[in-house]
Scaffold this motif. Structure first.
Motif, PDB file in Angstrom:
ATOM      1  N   VAL A 161       2.336  -2.244   5.277  1.00 59.37           N
ATOM      2  CA  VAL A 161       2.055  -1.907   3.972  1.00 59.37           C
ATOM      3  C   VAL A 161       2.637  -0.133   3.689  1.00 59.37           C
ATOM      4  N   TYR A 162       1.867   0.752   4.981  1.00 57.01           N
ATOM      5  CA  TYR A 162       2.544   1.840   5.402  1.00 57.01           C
ATOM      6  C   TYR A 162       3.823   2.196   5.145  1.00 57.01           C
ATOM      7  N   GLU A 163       4.865   1.438   4.581  1.00 64.13           N
ATOM      8  CA  GLU A 163       6.573   1.398   4.864  1.00 64.13           C
ATOM      9  C   GLU A 163       6.483   1.252   3.341  1.00 64.13           C
ATOM     10  N   LEU A 164       5.705   0.253   2.992  1.00 59.93           N
ATOM     11  CA  LEU A 164       6.454   0.123   1.005  1.00 59.93           C
ATOM     12  C   LEU A 164       5.506   0.774   0.364  1.00 59.93           C
ATOM     13  N   TYR A 165       4.126   1.634   1.377  1.00 63.84           N
ATOM     14  CA  TYR A 165       3.895   2.814   0.494  1.00 63.84           C
ATOM     15  C   TYR A 165       5.066   3.612   0.729  1.00 63.84           C
ATOM     16  N   THR A 166       5.504   4.358   1.509  1.00 63.87           N
ATOM     17  CA  THR A 166       6.981   5.395   1.408  1.00 63.87           C
ATOM     18  C   THR A 166       7.866   4.855   0.730  1.00 63.87           C
ATOM     19  N   ASP A 167       8.061   3.660   0.484  1.00 66.54           N
ATOM     20  CA  ASP A 167       9.679   3.123  -0.134  1.00 66.54           C
ATOM     21  C   ASP A 167       9.235   2.970  -1.691  1.00 66.54           C
ATOM     22  N   PHE A 168       8.172   2.595  -2.330  1.00 64.23           N
ATOM     23  CA  PHE A 168       7.407   2.611  -3.602  1.00 64.23           C
ATOM     24  C   PHE A 168       6.635   3.512  -3.791  1.00 64.23           C
ATOM     25  N   VAL A 169       6.357   4.198  -3.396  1.00 59.42           N
ATOM     26  CA  VAL A 169       5.219   4.574  -3.891  1.00 59.42           C
ATOM     27  C   VAL A 169       5.990   6.462  -3.891  1.00 59.42           C
ATOM     28  N   LEU A 170       5.905   6.405  -2.489  1.00 60.95           N
ATOM     29  CA  LEU A 170       6.710   7.705  -3.089  1.00 60.95           C
ATOM     30  C   LEU A 170       8.129   8.426  -3.118  1.00 60.95           C
ATOM     31  N   PHE A 222       4.939  -1.383  -6.177  1.00 59.92           N
ATOM     32  CA  PHE A 222       4.461  -1.311  -4.938  1.00 59.92           C
ATOM     33  C   PHE A 222       3.280  -2.885  -5.082  1.00 59.92           C
ATOM     34  N   ASP A 223       3.114  -2.990  -6.409  1.00 59.37           N
ATOM     35  CA  ASP A 223       1.665  -4.158  -6.532  1.00 59.37           C
ATOM     36  C   ASP A 223       3.024  -5.388  -6.272  1.00 59.37           C
ATOM     37  N   ILE A 224       4.110  -5.298  -6.747  1.00 55.87           N
ATOM     38  CA  ILE A 224       4.979  -7.080  -6.558  1.00 55.87           C
ATOM     39  C   ILE A 224       5.255  -7.247  -4.939  1.00 55.87           C
ATOM     40  N   SER A 225       5.561  -6.398  -4.413  1.00 55.56           N
ATOM     41  CA  SER A 225       6.276  -6.275  -2.696  1.00 55.56           C
ATOM     42  C   SER A 225       5.019  -6.174  -2.248  1.00 55.56           C
ATOM     43  N   LEU A 226       4.033  -5.674  -2.349  1.00 51.86           N
ATOM     44  CA  LEU A 226       2.137  -5.559  -1.686  1.00 51.86           C
ATOM     45  C   LEU A 226       1.761  -7.572  -1.575  1.00 51.86           C
ATOM     46  N   ALA A 227       1.498  -8.004  -3.525  1.00 45.72           N
ATOM     47  CA  ALA A 227       1.576  -8.804  -2.902  1.00 45.72           C
ATOM     48  C   ALA A 227       2.225 -10.199  -1.960  1.00 45.72           C
ATOM     49  N   LEU A 228       3.227  -9.562  -2.384  1.00 48.21           N
ATOM     50  CA  LEU A 228       4.360 -10.848  -0.760  1.00 48.21           C
ATOM     51  C   LEU A 228       3.653 -10.393   0.235  1.00 48.21           C
ATOM     52  N   VAL A 277       0.211  -9.717   1.229  1.00 49.37           N
ATOM     53  CA  VAL A 277      -0.470  -9.841   1.715  1.00 49.37           C
ATOM     54  C   VAL A 277      -0.700 -11.625   1.601  1.00 49.37           C
ATOM     55  N   GLN A 278       0.261 -12.270   1.373  1.00 51.75           N
ATOM     56  CA  GLN A 278       0.124 -13.575   0.962  1.00 51.75           C
ATOM     57  C   GLN A 278      -0.236 -14.242   2.865  1.00 51.75           C
ATOM     58  N   LYS A 279      -1.448 -15.141   2.359  1.00 49.34           N
ATOM     59  CA  LYS A 279      -1.291 -15.630   4.224  1.00 49.34           C
ATOM     60  C   LYS A 279      -0.257 -15.773   5.235  1.00 49.34           C
ATOM     61  N   ASP A 280       0.293 -17.052   4.976  1.00 49.99           N
ATOM     62  CA  ASP A 280       1.099 -17.041   5.837  1.00 49.99           C
ATOM     63  C   ASP A 280       2.580 -15.893   6.070  1.00 49.99           C
ATOM     64  N   ARG A 281       2.587 -14.626   4.982  1.00 52.93           N
ATOM     65  CA  ARG A 281       3.292 -13.768   5.723  1.00 52.93           C
ATOM     66  C   ARG A 281       2.581 -12.530   6.265  1.00 52.93           C
ATOM     67  N   VAL A 282       1.169 -13.059   6.218  1.00 59.05           N
ATOM     68  CA  VAL A 282       1.131 -11.581   7.619  1.00 59.05           C
ATOM     69  C   VAL A 282       1.124 -12.740   8.653  1.00 59.05           C
ATOM     70  N   ALA A 283       1.274 -13.691   8.458  1.00 51.86           N
ATOM     71  CA  ALA A 283       1.839 -14.765  10.109  1.00 51.86           C
ATOM     72  C   ALA A 283       2.615 -14.257  10.741  1.00 51.86           C
ATOM     73  N   LEU A 284       3.830 -14.039  10.190  1.00 50.03           N
ATOM     74  CA  LEU A 284       5.071 -13.924  10.475  1.00 50.03           C
ATOM     75  C   LEU A 284       4.756 -11.983  10.645  1.00 50.03           C
ATOM     76  N   LEU A 285       4.552 -11.094   9.615  1.00 50.70           N
ATOM     77  CA  LEU A 285       4.746  -9.787   9.913  1.00 50.70           C
ATOM     78  C   LEU A 285       3.916  -9.840  12.078  1.00 50.70           C
ATOM     79  N   GLY A 286       3.317 -10.962  12.594  1.00 51.90           N
ATOM     80  CA  GLY A 286       2.483 -10.495  13.416  1.00 51.90           C
ATOM     81  C   GLY A 286       4.077 -10.595  14.638  1.00 51.90           C
ATOM     82  N   ARG A 287       5.232 -11.035  14.299  1.00 45.29           N
ATOM     83  CA  ARG A 287       6.272 -11.919  15.373  1.00 45.29           C
ATOM     84  C   ARG A 287       6.799 -10.979  16.130  1.00 45.29           C
TER      85      ARG A 287
END
Lengths: 202, 141
Positions: free
Chosen positions: B98-107, B123-129, B131-141
Motif C-alpha cells: 500500500v505504501y508503494e501504491l501511495y508513492t506511485d499513485f498519490v505522491l 489509487f483507489d483502483i489499485s488498492l481495491a485489487l 486488498v482482495q483476499k487472494d491477492r493478499v495471500a500472493l503478496l506473502g510469497r
C-alpha cells in the motif's frame, strides 16, 4: 517478520520503469529554456529550479524509501553514502562518490562524473551564472528535510534523539563551466527535533 | 478466510488522509474513523516513549478479541494501518505494498497536495485489487 534487506541501487534501477534518456534530457532542457524566457534573470532561474527540485524531493523520498527498503541511517555519513550509491542510481542511473568530509562529519561533497541532465548542453555566454542542474540540489534538500536521523554524536539510538535534517546544497564544480566533474556540497545546517519534543518534566 | 475490515492512512501530524472499509464488520462513520486515527497517532507516539526497547519505532500490532490492527510507519512519518480479522496473515507485505501504491499513485499525482486527504481514483483502483483476499495471500510469497 524479519525486516526486508535493503536493495542495491543496481537492483532497483533494473526493476523500476524507465523512460528514454533523451526524452528526459530534452524535457529538462525545455523546462530550463522556458524558465529563462519567463524569468529573464539567471539568478531567478536558479532559485526556481531549486524550488522545483525541493517540491520533487519532498515527494520522491517516499518512493525511494518504499522501493529501496533502506532503514534509518545511523549518521549523516551513512545518509550521504545511501544518496550517492542508491538514490542517484535509482533515479538518474548514475552513482556519485562522497568525498571532502569536514572534521565534524556534517559537510561533504557528492561528485558526479556522469550526469544525464547535461548530455547535449553547452552554456551560452549570456547564461554564465546559471546552475543548470540546480534541480538536483533542490531534490536532495527536500528529500532530506522529510526524513529524520539520529542526532550526530549522541550516544544511544533513542527516539528522543530523532531530528529532521535541514541542509544547504551548493555547487562547487560544474562541467558546464569547464570543471572536470559535477560536485555539490551538502552541508547539514540544522537538525530540528521532530514530533514530540514535549516533556512533562522539563 | 481472513478478511481485511478497513484501511487507514494518517499523515505525520495525525490527520486522517485516507479511510476505506471493506465489508460490513467494524464499519465506522466519519467521526469515529477520524477519532480512531488521531487516537492511534497519539498511542503510537506514547508507545515509542514507553517502550523498553531502544530506538523503538512504535506499536506494530494490536491484538484484540475481535480484530487485529497492524500498523506500518514510513521513515517520513506517514502511518498506514489495517484493521482485520484476528490471525490474518501477510499484512506486513500488504501495508508495504500500500505504501508503494501511495508513492506511485498519490505522491506522483501533481494535483495531490501533500498532507491533504487523498482523492485519487487510480489509487483507489489499485488498492481495491491489492486488498482482495487472494491477492493478499500472493503478496506473502
Amino acid at each position: 517478520m524479519p525486516p526486508v534487506a535493503p536493495r542495491s541501487g543496481d537492483a532497483i534501477f533494473a526493476s523500476v520503469e524507465r523512460v528514454n534518456a533523451e526524452l528526459f534530457t530534452l524535457t529538462y532542457g525545455a523546462i530550463v529554456r522556458q524558465l529563462l524566457t519567463d524569468l529573464e534573470e539567471v539568478e531567478e532561474v536558479n532559485k526556481q529550479l531549486d524550488q522545483m527540485g525541493y517540491n520533487i524531493g519532498i515527494r520522491l523520498i517516499d518512493e525511494f524509501l518504499a522501493k529501496s527498503n533502506v532503514s534509518r541511517c545511523v549518521d549523516f555519513k551513512e545518509t550521504a553514502e545511501v544518496i550517492a550509491k542508491v538514490g542517484f542510481k535509482m533515479f538518474l542511473g548514475v552513482t556519485a562518490t562522497v568525498t571532502n568530509w569536514d572534521a565534524e562529519g556534517t559537510t561533504c561533497s557528492l561528485v558526479l562524473e556522469d550526469n544525464p541532465l547535461v548530455d547535449f548542453v553547452e552554456l551560452p555566454d549570456t547564461c554564465q551564472g546559471l546552475y543548470y542542474c540546480n534541480v538536483l540540489s533542490g531534490v536532495i534538500r527536500g528529500a532530506l528535510e522529510m526524513v529524520s536521523s539520529y542526532l550526530n554524536g549522541r550516544l544511544g539510538l533513542s527516539v528522543d534523539n530523532l531530528v529532521s535534517m535541514k541542509t544547504e546544497v551548493t555547487w562547487i564544480r560544474d562541467m558546464l563551466r569547464g570543471d572536470d566533474a559535477f560536485e555539490m556540497q551538502v552541508k547539514l545546517v540544522k537538525q530540528v527535533p521532530e514530533e514530540y519534543p514535549y516533556k512533562d518534566d522539563e | 478466510m481472513a478478511a481485511i475490515y478497513s484501511l487507514y492512512i494518517i499523515n505525520k501530524s495525525g490527520g486522517l488522509i485516507f479511510y476505506k472499509d471493506y465489508g460490513s464488520a467494524g464499519r465506522m462513520d466519519t467521526n469515529d474513523s477520524l477519532r480512531l486515527a488521531s487516537l492511534w497517532h497519539s498511542m503510537h507516539a506514547i508507545s515509542q516513549q514507553l517502550s523498553p526497547v531502544p530506538s523503538c519505532s512504535g506499536i506494530e500490532l494490536l491484538q484484540a478479541d475481535t480484530f487485529d490492527l497492524h500498523c506500518f510507519q514510513s521513515l517520513t512519518g506517514t502511518k498506514f494501518f489495517v484493521v482485520c480479522e484476528p490471525g490474518t496473515l501477510h499484512t506486513e507485505a500488504l501495508l508495504k505494498h500500500v505504501y508503494e501504491l501511495y508513492t506511485d499513485f498519490v505522491l506522483k499525482n501533481p494535483f495531490y497536495e501533500m498532507e491533504m486527504p487523498i482523492r485519487c481514483e487510480l489509487f483507489d483502483i489499485s488498492l481495491a485489487l491489492a486488498v482482495q483476499k487472494d491477492r493478499v495471500a500472493l503478496l506473502g510469497r
